[in-house]
Design a protein around this motif. Structure first.
Motif, PDB file in Angstrom:
ATOM      1  N   SER A 253       0.793  -1.041  -0.159  1.00 23.64           N
ATOM      2  CA  SER A 253      -0.256   0.299   0.197  1.00 23.64           C
ATOM      3  C   SER A 253       1.120   1.190   0.303  1.00 23.64           C
ATOM      4  CB  SER A 253      -1.107  -0.329   1.465  1.00 23.64           C
ATOM      5  OG  SER A 253      -1.344   1.500   1.237  1.00 23.64           O
ATOM      6  N   ALA A 254       0.694   2.094  -1.085  1.00 19.88           N
ATOM      7  CA  ALA A 254       1.102   3.611  -0.837  1.00 19.88           C
ATOM      8  C   ALA A 254       0.955   4.517   0.904  1.00 19.88           C
ATOM      9  CB  ALA A 254       0.519   4.498  -1.340  1.00 19.88           C
ATOM     10  N   ASP A 255       0.367   3.675   1.574  1.00 18.76           N
ATOM     11  CA  ASP A 255       0.487   4.169   3.038  1.00 18.76           C
ATOM     12  C   ASP A 255       0.574   3.751   4.100  1.00 18.76           C
ATOM     13  OD1 ASP A 255      -1.324   6.404   2.472  1.00 18.76           O
ATOM     14  OD2 ASP A 255      -3.184   5.465   2.321  1.00 18.76           O
ATOM     15  N   ALA A 256       1.346   2.968   3.680  1.00 17.93           N
ATOM     16  CA  ALA A 256       2.274   1.611   4.336  1.00 17.93           C
ATOM     17  C   ALA A 256       3.204   2.002   4.881  1.00 17.93           C
ATOM     18  CB  ALA A 256       2.732  -0.294   3.396  1.00 17.93           C
ATOM     19  N   SER A 257       3.997   2.114   5.847  1.00 18.34           N
ATOM     20  CA  SER A 257       5.150   2.693   6.450  1.00 18.34           C
ATOM     21  C   SER A 257       5.905   0.997   5.965  1.00 18.34           C
ATOM     22  CB  SER A 257       5.634   1.972   8.449  1.00 18.34           C
ATOM     23  OG  SER A 257       6.868   2.377   8.302  1.00 18.34           O
ATOM     24  N   ALA A 258       7.419   2.204   5.800  1.00 20.75           N
ATOM     25  CA  ALA A 258       8.453   1.852   5.299  1.00 20.75           C
ATOM     26  C   ALA A 258       9.667  -0.201   5.759  1.00 20.75           C
ATOM     27  CB  ALA A 258       9.220   2.603   4.659  1.00 20.75           C
ATOM     28  N   THR A 259       9.137   1.283   7.820  1.00 18.71           N
ATOM     29  CA  THR A 259      10.047   0.490   8.962  1.00 18.71           C
ATOM     30  C   THR A 259       9.037  -0.077   9.768  1.00 18.71           C
ATOM     31  OG1 THR A 259      10.110   2.546   9.728  1.00 18.71           O
ATOM     32  CG2 THR A 259      11.938   2.074   8.128  1.00 18.71           C
ATOM     33  N   PHE A 260       8.621  -0.529  10.068  1.00 14.74           N
ATOM     34  CA  PHE A 260       6.971  -0.753  10.631  1.00 14.74           C
ATOM     35  C   PHE A 260       6.178  -1.649   9.972  1.00 14.74           C
ATOM     36  CE2 PHE A 260       4.463   0.239  15.063  1.00 14.74           C
ATOM     37  CZ  PHE A 260       4.777  -0.956  14.864  1.00 14.74           C
ATOM     38  N   ARG A 261       7.138  -3.273   9.522  1.00 19.87           N
ATOM     39  CA  ARG A 261       6.321  -4.154   8.798  1.00 19.87           C
ATOM     40  C   ARG A 261       7.158  -5.294   9.284  1.00 19.87           C
ATOM     41  NH1 ARG A 261       7.316  -3.671   3.188  1.00 19.87           N
ATOM     42  NH2 ARG A 261       5.758  -1.544   3.412  1.00 19.87           N
ATOM     43  N   GLY A 262       6.356  -6.085   9.313  1.00 24.49           N
ATOM     44  CA  GLY A 262       6.862  -7.659   9.869  1.00 24.49           C
ATOM     45  C   GLY A 262       5.600  -8.672   9.205  1.00 24.49           C
ATOM     46  N   PRO A 263       5.375 -10.308   9.202  1.00 27.66           N
ATOM     47  CA  PRO A 263       4.803 -10.711   8.131  1.00 27.66           C
ATOM     48  C   PRO A 263       3.181 -10.593   8.788  1.00 27.66           C
ATOM     49  CG  PRO A 263       6.774 -12.190   9.492  1.00 27.66           C
ATOM     50  CD  PRO A 263       6.405 -10.786   9.920  1.00 27.66           C
ATOM     51  N   TRP A 264       2.874 -10.206   9.382  1.00 23.65           N
ATOM     52  CA  TRP A 264       1.488  -9.320   9.461  1.00 23.65           C
ATOM     53  C   TRP A 264       1.212  -8.252   8.927  1.00 23.65           C
ATOM     54  CZ3 TRP A 264       1.871  -4.412  11.470  1.00 23.65           C
ATOM     55  CH2 TRP A 264       3.680  -4.359  11.742  1.00 23.65           C
ATOM     56  N   GLY A 265       1.910  -7.814   7.976  1.00 25.26           N
ATOM     57  CA  GLY A 265       1.002  -6.898   7.663  1.00 25.26           C
ATOM     58  C   GLY A 265       2.496  -5.635   7.410  1.00 25.26           C
TER      59      GLY A 265
END
Length: 460
Positions: A253-265
């Protein structure tokens, strides 16, 4: 008395967790049929003395600490109404289990419009909930949401409250921020044994359409006024926010954090930006409040319903040393789920929160008004004399609170495999089978055979 207000907990079950930062009333016999100047708003059944102390305040458990333990949130229907026998059954059980902490909202979710006309109050429904919390010995927490219609562009008057979801989710207009803060102070004076207040709910009404982001400036302005008003009533009152929804997205997604992520999204960067603004500009806070779901905004469980709960650990790690409130599993429209599976996912979520630093939590109790079928409920509906009997989710939440209170020292468990989630102290181990089949595992060298989605407590 009818229970008014859209219930966002209908067909939805939630969990609330908190991390320290630091940090049957009688109906009015006499009704007033007044016509107020400036609009002719009806005031039947209201009173001017909203800040008069209601009932007999009790000694509040955890009155001096922000982490209050594991409990539940009242929704539109709860055990304060119904058969007196069933209500007492629930009250006694909660008290016997040490007084389970409880949250009640100011308006909606079982509470009526507290101030239908400026300066005229109706706390009858709220009084019932507070009486119930006192009788059952639980620490009371009040979520200061939502706002009377006249504060948000609607019409004043007892019979003019708009209980639609869109109306309830409308924030006060800026010129009424101070009015809302004054209402919060009135609540604090009426219930002096309530020492924990959450400001607003999920940023409802604070979306900036023009910029496609949260209006964190507006929320923070409201928060600061409420914070100061409550502290003026009693400096020992504990206040928290911002109660943001920690939404996760598909990582693409365009609004997704580039650093705060994991297998859950991936986290929604706009939410993170709003949190940072509030945290920088807040007048103060004894705790921080966020909300979320193990589901993404597209209602996906990534990679599955149990691994998706790892998001709770990630959020806790991100805001460690702050309050953490109400991560949820989704909209709970899952009639195919057995209660065993439901409890197992909830247990896994609570374990994940603890591992992220949570010391307290509140389960969103989706009680129904009548009937016997109540998926995810803590007890059977209290409408009839036979109601108020505990259900499997109650056993999980109440025992979790007993075994893992604030300040618990956790220990590692040897031998647990990938199929199970565990949480342990030197006295007990909570084990959750995350598979839809039986599994064999070893806990502290002991072989354990578990049925599908089984939740088991082991003594050490």
């Amino acid at each position: 008395m009818a229970r008014h207000g859209w219930n966002s907990g209908v067909a939805r079950w939630r969990l609330t967790a908190l991390l320290g930062v630091g940090v049957a009333a009688l109906a009015l016999v006499v009704t007033l049929l007044n016509t107020l100047p400036g609009g002719g708003s009806g005031t039947e059944g209201t009173s001017r003395d909203g800040d008069k102390v209601h009932g007999t305040p009790t000694a509040t458990p955890d009155a001096t600490r922000p982490d209050v333990g594991w409990g539940f949130t009242h929704t539109q229907f709860s055990a304060d109404e119904g058969s007196a026998t069933a209500v007492r059954r629930v009250e006694r059980r909660l008290a016997q289990d040490g007084g389970v902490p409880q949250i009640q909202h100011l308006m909606g979710w079982g509470a009526d419009n507290p101030e239908p006309v400026k300066g005229r109050y109706d706390f009858e429904a709220m009084d019932l909930r507070v009486d119930f919390m006192r009788a059952s010995g639980g620490t009371p927490v009040v979520t200061l949401c939502c706002a009377p219609d006249w504060m948000k562009g609607g019409e004043a008057g007892v019979d003019n409250t708009d209980w639609s979801q869109s109306a309830l989710e409308t924030a006060p207009e800026r010129e009424h921020y101070q009015d809302f803060a004054d209402l919060a102070a009135t609540v604090a004076k009426r219930y002096p044994d309530v020492r924990h207040f959450i400001v607003w709910n999920e940023f409802k009404g604070f979306w900036n359409d023009a910029e496609a982001r949260w209006d964190h400036e507006g929320y923070t302005e409201l928060y600061n006024l409420v914070y100061k008003a409550l502290k003026k009533v009693n400096p020992d009152i504990m206040v928290g926010g911002p109660y943001l929804v920690m939404d996760s997205l598909d990582p693409r997604s365009a609004d997704a954090s580039a650093t705060f992520r994991g297998p859950w999204g991936a986290m929604d960067q706009r939410t993170l930006d709003a949190f940072e603004y509030w945290n920088k500009h807040k007048a103060g806070a004894e705790f921080v409040v966020v909300d979320g779901s193990s589901y993404t905004q597209d209602d996906e469980l990534m990679p599955d319903e149990f691994a998706a709960t790892d998001k709770f650990t990630a959020v806790g790690d991100c805001i460690r040393d702050r309050y953490y409130v109400e991560p949820a599993d989704g909209d709970d429209e899952r009639e195919g789920w057995s209660e065993t599976r439901r409890v197992a996912v909830q247990a896994a979520g609570m374990i994940a929160m603890v591992k992220g630093g949570a010391t307290s939590g509140f389960y969103w109790n989706p009680e129904k008004e009548k009937g016997t079928d109540c998926p995810g409920c803590l007890w059977t509906p209290t409408h009839g004399r036979s109601g108020g009997e505990r259900l499997p989710m109650y056993d999980l939440v109440s025992r979790f609170g007993k075994e893992f209170p604030p300040g618990t020292a956790y220990e590692e468990v040897s031998g647990a495999g990938a199929d199970v989630r565990v949480l342990a102290t030197d006295k007990v181990v909570l084990v959750v089978n995350t598979r839809d089949r039986s599994v064999s595992t070893r806990i502290d060298g002991r072989k354990l055979e578990m049925q599908a989605y089984e939740v088991e407590w082991l003594e050490r």
